[in-house]
Design an enzyme around this catalytic site. Structure first.
Site, PDB file in Angstrom:
ATOM      1  NE  ARG A  50      40.106  13.213  21.794  1.00  0.00           N
ATOM      2  CZ  ARG A  50      38.968  13.269  21.116  1.00  0.00           C
ATOM      3  NH1 ARG A  50      37.813  13.183  21.770  1.00  0.00           N
ATOM      4  NH2 ARG A  50      38.955  13.423  19.804  1.00  0.00           N
ATOM      5  CG  ASP A  53      30.419  18.092  16.928  1.00  0.00           C
ATOM      6  OD1 ASP A  53      29.922  17.520  15.932  1.00  0.00           O
ATOM      7  OD2 ASP A  53      31.118  17.494  17.763  1.00  0.00           O
ATOM      8  CB  SER A  62      37.935  17.515  13.326  1.00  0.00           C
ATOM      9  OG  SER A  62      36.681  17.643  12.703  1.00  0.00           O
ATOM     10  CB  SER A  81      39.326  14.020  13.774  1.00  0.00           C
ATOM     11  OG  SER A  81      38.245  14.302  14.657  1.00  0.00           O
ATOM     12  N   GLY A 127      28.808   7.424  18.951  1.00  0.00           N
ATOM     13  CA  GLY A 127      29.786   7.233  17.896  1.00  0.00           C
ATOM     14  C   GLY A 127      31.219   7.275  18.383  1.00  0.00           C
ATOM     15  CE  LYS A 151      29.156  14.066  22.707  1.00  0.00           C
ATOM     16  NZ  LYS A 151      29.964  13.276  21.778  1.00  0.00           N
ATOM     17  NE  ARG A 181      27.721   7.889  13.312  1.00  0.00           N
ATOM     18  CZ  ARG A 181      27.933   8.643  14.397  1.00  0.00           C
ATOM     19  NH1 ARG A 181      27.196   8.489  15.480  1.00  0.00           N
ATOM     20  NH2 ARG A 181      28.891   9.558  14.383  1.00  0.00           N
TER      21      ARG A 181
END
Length: 424
Positions: free
Chosen positions: A43, A307, A188, A161, A85, A38, A114
């Site tokens: 991206r 993660d 990251s 990041s 997010g 993902k 957030r």
């Protein structure tokens, strides 16, 4: 036993609580196809929206990728990204740079908690018109898309990041390109390099040295196919399964490559310490349990791959092994406060665990409580990280449908491995 038909129905209608126990034979032999990353998908989708000559293969079937696709298709009105997010950060940058588009970006209750201020202020420095719809520094945000003529911006590099990647992704479409100065220790780094790697693939000139990044402007891109590698974060759960199984277990995953852009590919190095060997072939990796690994305390700095922290600590707990994990400061602003969630759920299982705002320590112990109900906190990784533990003790997973955020086929693939899954 839960039928596949009911499983799909339950996932679709968000009614699922699962009871898991491990397969009778814990010397597994299997092959699994995992959806595209993902992180790479989102991206690539943003770059495709900026440069329509790009085509994409193996896009993730995750909720996050679908939310991203739907968001990119909207020109005016409300864009609800739910729990995604990555989509919140990337779409903030995208819409800010799209002259004439007017949207309000919002999401779930957790999403409105957030922070987004650092990215918003960076974009405002470039000329963006963004205001807050409710609480200062948090979504929802109102964006009036403009031509961003600013060229230079500085921002803290130790928070997320994704703020940096969001700016880099729109950078080639800006009339003057972009120069970023990153302040502090960069979090990251592999995710930043993933973004720059994709920009290089479409022919964009990039420069990254020390704490400075430059991206040249580019009006158009020649026809390019971006092939999305399968998700290494999703692979982590099968590394955990193999580590918790008997020597001789082998699971083959596709489609992966040795020179991955994904930071979580560091799994292949970390899980050697658990006795898991990674064997690369064309487009596949074979995870093979070749030994029982070390018995000592596992110490890892996961600043570049946060993660996979949940998976690693659950693997250690399953093996009765201690660990000390650092570099976890970004976990507090994820789908949930992952450090607090790990503390609560592992304590319920009988673990002795301590957490700070950026680290986690687990004491070695063979004691495990059975049939504990694991709460998932609207966090896909909580559900999937704890699932392999069913090889050691039966357990429940509440709100198990949350896996669709990144890996909709997860429970189907666990059943394929022989896990016994009952639905409530």
């Amino acid at each position: 036993m839960l039928s596949l038909g009911f499983l799909f129905y339950a996932l679709k209608h968000n009614i699922l609580k699962l009871h898991l126990s491990g397969p009778a034979n814990t010397k597994l032999q299997s092959t699994i196809q995992i959806t595209g990353s993902k992180s790479e998908s989102n991206r690539s989708l943003l770059l495709q929206a900026l440069f329509p000559s790009i085509t994409i293969d193996n896009v993730s079937n995750s909720d996050d990728a679908q939310v991203m696709q739907k968001g990119l298709a909207i020109s005016n009105g409300v864009v609800d990204i739910h729990h995604a997010g990555t989509a919140m950060r990337f779409l903030t940058a995208y819409f800010a740079s799209q002259e004439g588009k007017q949207v309000t970006l919002t999401g779930s209750k957790r999403m409105t908690e957030r922070p987004i201020r650092i990215l918003v202020e960076a974009l405002q420095t470039l000329g963006a018109d963004i205001t807050y719809g409710k609480d200062e520094g948090y979504p929802p945000i109102k964006i009036n898309g403009k031509r961003l003529t600013g060229k230079k911006v500085s921002l803290p590099a130790d928070v997320s990041s994704q703020y940096i990647s969001a700016l880099l992704l729109i950078a080639p479409s800006l009339p003057n390109g972009l120069e970023l100065e990153l302040i502090g220790k960069i979090t990251s780094v592999p995710y930043i390099k993933m973004t720059l790697g994709l920009l290089n693939e479409i022919g964009v000139s990039c420069f990254f040295e020390g704490n400075r990044i430059k991206v040249a402007p580019q009006e158009a891109v020649t026809a390019t196919m971006l092939v999305v590698e399968s998700d290494w974060s999703s692979a982590s759960y099968f590394y955990s399964v193999v580590a918790l199984c008997k020597v001789g277990t082998s699971i083959t995953l596709s489609a992966y490559k040795k020179d991955s852009l994904q930071g979580d590919s560091v799994l292949s190095e970390i899980y050697r310490d658990f006795g898991v060997e990674t064997i690369y072939s064309e487009n596949t990796v074979q995870l093979k349990k070749t030994g029982n690994g070390s018995l000592g305390i596992l110490e890892e700095d996961l600043a570049n791959a946060p993660d996979i922290a949940q998976t690693i600590v659950v693997t250690c707990f399953g093996l009765g092994r201690g660990c000390h994990l650092t570099g976890l400061h970004t976990l507090k602003i994820k789908e949930t406060d992952r450090l607090e969630a790990l503390y609560i759920e592992l304590t319920k299982l009988g673990a002795s665990i301590t957490v700070t705002d950026k680290s986690l320590s687990l004491e070695a112990s063979d004691e495990k409580n059975q049939n504990v109900a694991i709460d998932t906190y609207n966090d896909h990784r909580m559900a999937m990280a704890f699932a392999p533990l069913a090889l050691k003790v039966p357990l429940y997973v509440n709100d198990a449908e949350v896996v669709s955020k990144s890996y909709p086929d997860f429970w189907k693939d666990m059943r394929h491995l022989g896990f016994i899954i009952d639905g409530l």
